[in-house]
Design an enzyme around this catalytic site. Sequence first.
Site, PDB file in Angstrom:
ATOM      1  CG  HIS A 155      67.578  94.959  15.975  1.00 18.94           C
ATOM      2  ND1 HIS A 155      68.114  95.658  17.026  1.00 18.94           N
ATOM      3  CD2 HIS A 155      68.256  95.371  14.870  1.00 18.94           C
ATOM      4  CE1 HIS A 155      69.053  96.478  16.589  1.00 18.94           C
ATOM      5  NE2 HIS A 155      69.160  96.330  15.278  1.00 18.94           N
ATOM      6  CG  ASP A 362      60.343  90.749  22.685  1.00 16.02           C
ATOM      7  OD1 ASP A 362      60.637  91.113  21.530  1.00 16.02           O
ATOM      8  OD2 ASP A 362      59.628  91.414  23.449  1.00 16.02           O
TER       9      ASP A 362
END
Length: 468
Positions: A155, A362
């Site tokens: 993730h 991110d």
Amino acid sequence: MSRLIVISNRVSRPSKTGNQGGLAVALSQALRESRGIWVGWSGETTDNFTGHIGFAEDEGVKTATIDLEEQDVDEYYNGYANKTLWPLFHFRIDLAEYARDFEGGYNRVNQRFADTASPLIEPEDVIWVHDYHMIPLGQMLRDRGLKNRMGFFLHIPWPPTRLLVSLPHHTKLVSTLFAYDVIGFHTEEWLESFRHYVEKEMNGTVDGDYVTVGDRTIQAVACPIGINAQDFKDAAISATADEMGELVRASLQNRTMIVGVDRLDYSKGLEERFNGYGRFLKDHPEQHRKVVLTQIAPPSRGEVESYQQIRATLDAIAGRMNGEYSDVDWTPIRYVNQGYPRDKLAGIYRAAKIGLVTPLRDGMNLVAKEYVAAQDPADPGVLILSRFAGAAMQLKDALLINPYSPEEMSDAINRALAMPLDERKRRWRAMMDSVEQQDISWWRQCFTGRLMAVNRENAPPEEAEPAG
């Protein structure tokens, strides 16, 4: 039908308040459909690890959790996961700490998860392991004789090879990923970085989605996570969201709100965001008293020193800027160190004419997608998005910026404030189409579809069925 066994650091049990995150909602739905089990850490500590499993069932989702020792939490979670892997994988090699105790604790806790999960897994179960806390878990499950279809999803970003090689025993860690059948990343960039490492450091080969090292071939795919778009749209027009939005708008006194919502983390670029907003106030004195930046930043990982430092830094910057620019009836920054339930957050997003989502790095960033989903189609706000967020690969109609440049951020804020309605609608519609088409269910099906279709003949050689 095969059961799905989800294994992650923490378990999110279904909430009657509806405040689960999108990932938890998607996984809970899959677990209900397959009668599966979610295995993870309870978040609690114990004096001595016993292997006791706490079973529970909430709204049709079965969970199995273990307590960890304080030493486990210090070395595995606060240590290797969040002081070593997290900064390194977010390109902050300067903040990464390398310690043998951290690595030892990380492997020990993964062994404990393997011991916990193994007896719960039946031969036809499909196993889905999540995130950087659990990279070696698949190999440990294989070591215990499991031949199941097994997938892993990362993730967070996968760092460039030149950074990853700074990790002691990096090849040993990466090699454990080849125990899985399918591994997933959010973007082509992270996937390409993984492929590059395998080719340069492991003498592996890449053929489309297939990556081979030695006699083991796995699938490595890009599969961007989404949000529950319809659910968030509904939340944005709920009574709770309306009430929250009205409260916010009343407090603004006809001023324009810019909103940022982030966990308090150095990867989110909050210091750079405050400085970019400060540059905007300096460049555009005509906008003083007309705009307010509301930054919502609930604290996280308070035991880690670098997180204590970022909080102190932000407190100082916000205090200095408010001292310099405030008037008796105007404060340019509202800095809030608490979180809000999803429906209230949707109301805040809808009240904001600009969403400022500017991480330095991110894996995806779902706040960007939530902001888009919460907008009023008749009068949507403008998303300003870091080009270094995974979401920038999909939300190309946002105003994409370099978050390290205060001038770019200042210019983007000024452009967003002046953007005409027809352009705002056009940009929002294109982004909303992406958010709706590639939502959380699409992501889950994208990955599990690959995993369910794995040919078991691709199992590691030592686990292959005997001939004849």
